[in-house]
Design a protein around this motif. Sequence first.
Motif, PDB file in Angstrom:
ATOM      1  N   LYS A 179     -49.037 -48.277  11.331  1.00  0.00           N
ATOM      2  CA  LYS A 179     -48.873 -47.274  10.292  1.00  0.00           C
ATOM      3  C   LYS A 179     -48.994 -47.864   8.883  1.00  0.00           C
ATOM      4  N   THR A 180     -48.502 -49.077   8.689  1.00  0.00           N
ATOM      5  CA  THR A 180     -48.573 -49.684   7.365  1.00  0.00           C
ATOM      6  C   THR A 180     -50.023 -49.895   6.945  1.00  0.00           C
ATOM      7  N   SER A 181     -50.814 -50.501   7.825  1.00  0.00           N
ATOM      8  CA  SER A 181     -52.222 -50.733   7.510  1.00  0.00           C
ATOM      9  C   SER A 181     -52.973 -49.421   7.319  1.00  0.00           C
ATOM     10  N   SER A 182     -52.640 -48.416   8.132  1.00  0.00           N
ATOM     11  CA  SER A 182     -53.299 -47.124   8.007  1.00  0.00           C
ATOM     12  C   SER A 182     -52.974 -46.471   6.673  1.00  0.00           C
ATOM     13  N   HIS A 183     -51.716 -46.582   6.231  1.00  0.00           N
ATOM     14  CA  HIS A 183     -51.338 -46.002   4.932  1.00  0.00           C
ATOM     15  C   HIS A 183     -52.045 -46.725   3.786  1.00  0.00           C
ATOM     16  N   VAL A 184     -52.194 -48.039   3.901  1.00  0.00           N
ATOM     17  CA  VAL A 184     -52.912 -48.794   2.859  1.00  0.00           C
ATOM     18  C   VAL A 184     -54.356 -48.316   2.770  1.00  0.00           C
ATOM     19  N   LEU A 185     -55.020 -48.231   3.931  1.00  0.00           N
ATOM     20  CA  LEU A 185     -56.413 -47.779   3.940  1.00  0.00           C
ATOM     21  C   LEU A 185     -56.526 -46.344   3.453  1.00  0.00           C
ATOM     22  N   LEU A 186     -55.600 -45.486   3.859  1.00  0.00           N
ATOM     23  CA  LEU A 186     -55.615 -44.100   3.417  1.00  0.00           C
ATOM     24  C   LEU A 186     -55.512 -44.014   1.901  1.00  0.00           C
ATOM     25  N   GLY A 187     -54.643 -44.832   1.305  1.00  0.00           N
ATOM     26  CA  GLY A 187     -54.502 -44.846  -0.146  1.00  0.00           C
ATOM     27  C   GLY A 187     -55.760 -45.339  -0.829  1.00  0.00           C
ATOM     28  N   GLN A 188     -56.383 -46.375  -0.285  1.00  0.00           N
ATOM     29  CA  GLN A 188     -57.604 -46.906  -0.867  1.00  0.00           C
ATOM     30  C   GLN A 188     -58.726 -45.874  -0.842  1.00  0.00           C
ATOM     31  N   ILE A 189     -58.888 -45.212   0.305  1.00  0.00           N
ATOM     32  CA  ILE A 189     -59.941 -44.203   0.419  1.00  0.00           C
ATOM     33  C   ILE A 189     -59.661 -43.025  -0.494  1.00  0.00           C
ATOM     34  N   SER A 190     -58.392 -42.620  -0.579  1.00  0.00           N
ATOM     35  CA  SER A 190     -58.028 -41.507  -1.453  1.00  0.00           C
ATOM     36  C   SER A 190     -58.350 -41.819  -2.915  1.00  0.00           C
ATOM     37  N   ARG A 191     -57.978 -43.022  -3.341  1.00  0.00           N
ATOM     38  CA  ARG A 191     -58.288 -43.407  -4.730  1.00  0.00           C
ATOM     39  C   ARG A 191     -59.788 -43.483  -4.963  1.00  0.00           C
ATOM     40  N   TYR A 192     -60.528 -43.972  -3.982  1.00  0.00           N
ATOM     41  CA  TYR A 192     -61.985 -44.059  -4.120  1.00  0.00           C
ATOM     42  C   TYR A 192     -62.586 -42.671  -4.332  1.00  0.00           C
ATOM     43  N   GLU A 209     -60.007 -37.286   3.411  1.00  0.00           N
ATOM     44  CA  GLU A 209     -58.857 -37.780   4.171  1.00  0.00           C
ATOM     45  C   GLU A 209     -59.269 -38.056   5.614  1.00  0.00           C
ATOM     46  N   PRO A 210     -59.281 -39.331   6.030  1.00  0.00           N
ATOM     47  CA  PRO A 210     -59.699 -39.655   7.390  1.00  0.00           C
ATOM     48  C   PRO A 210     -58.631 -39.307   8.415  1.00  0.00           C
ATOM     49  N   PHE A 211     -59.056 -39.209   9.653  1.00  0.00           N
ATOM     50  CA  PHE A 211     -58.154 -39.034  10.788  1.00  0.00           C
ATOM     51  C   PHE A 211     -57.917 -40.409  11.417  1.00  0.00           C
ATOM     52  N   PHE A 212     -56.678 -40.647  11.875  1.00  0.00           N
ATOM     53  CA  PHE A 212     -56.344 -41.890  12.560  1.00  0.00           C
ATOM     54  C   PHE A 212     -55.934 -41.557  13.989  1.00  0.00           C
ATOM     55  N   VAL A 213     -56.528 -42.268  14.934  1.00  0.00           N
ATOM     56  CA  VAL A 213     -56.277 -41.993  16.352  1.00  0.00           C
ATOM     57  C   VAL A 213     -55.997 -43.307  17.069  1.00  0.00           C
ATOM     58  N   HIS A 214     -55.444 -43.202  18.271  1.00  0.00           N
ATOM     59  CA  HIS A 214     -55.250 -44.370  19.120  1.00  0.00           C
ATOM     60  C   HIS A 214     -56.530 -44.602  19.915  1.00  0.00           C
ATOM     61  N   SER A 215     -57.108 -45.777  19.768  1.00  0.00           N
ATOM     62  CA  SER A 215     -58.405 -46.040  20.382  1.00  0.00           C
ATOM     63  C   SER A 215     -58.348 -45.982  21.904  1.00  0.00           C
ATOM     64  N   ASP A 216     -57.206 -46.331  22.510  1.00  0.00           N
ATOM     65  CA  ASP A 216     -57.150 -46.307  23.972  1.00  0.00           C
ATOM     66  C   ASP A 216     -57.173 -44.887  24.521  1.00  0.00           C
TER      67      ASP A 216
END
Length: 287
Positions: A179-192, A209-216
């Motif tokens: 979740k931490t890494s996903s929130h960082v990426l979400l913030g970066q994409i949002s600012r972009y 706003e991207p969707f985040f899923v479990h790859s398995d």
Amino acid sequence: MSWALFVDESGQDQRNSPYEVLAGVAVEDRQIWPLIRQISDAQQHFFGMRLFEAYGAEAKAKELLKTKAYKHAAQMDAFGNADRMRLAKEMLEDGENPTRARLTALAQAKIAYCEFILELTRRYGGRVFATMVPQDAPRPPNGEQMRKDYAFFLERYYHFLNQSHGDPMGFLVFDELDKTSSHVLLGQISRYFQRTSNGRTRSRLIIPEPFFVHSDLTALVQLADLVAYLISWGLRLPRMPASPRPELEPLVDIIQRMKYQHMTGGGYPVWGIKEVRDLRPQPTTPH
């Protein structure tokens, strides 16, 4: 009409992979479910069972296509489909009792399965986008701005959507690592998308706003993992010094046929797979 870009990475740990790869497979909305169903059927055909049932987790490309798999696959003649599936299933269900035939059949099934689903995706109109980053590439000092490889990645996806018939929208589906890494990426994409002129232009066609899923649990993110791995280990652009694994060439050839490509009005080719040698973003001025 819309296109989903399923995204995964390879080599992010900066350990053994020759290149850090961000890869995405774009699939038109009406093709997503038929493709997922056929990938599921393919697992039954090649292994006699779903791979998640066998491993209890996602079947990562680095396990399906590691060097040892090719060595095992070559140690006996190719099995027919029925015998290969039977022996591969026995190996998956009874891993404590390997035999030469079982190991060989499972390895042959893994390679054949990967080739089949890549070719299947190509037939369904899938398009590949990726960036390749040398492991020694300069990196941003902090996590505020989005890395340059992501900017190029989104740029190519935007151009693809802009050139497609029917004025389609695009959305992004990422593998959620934590979740931490996903929130960082979400913030970066949002600012972009909100604070840069290029981002605001591209938000016309890409949902910011991207969707985040479990790859398995998501077959097409697993497909993106396969593409990312093959690009890292098997594909080389001009002036790339690291040698590819030659045994991966038949699979990489399918990816080459799926990569986005476009000829500009000035006669210059634009490719969906690009090397990025410096990850530090260009300075931007907020508007």
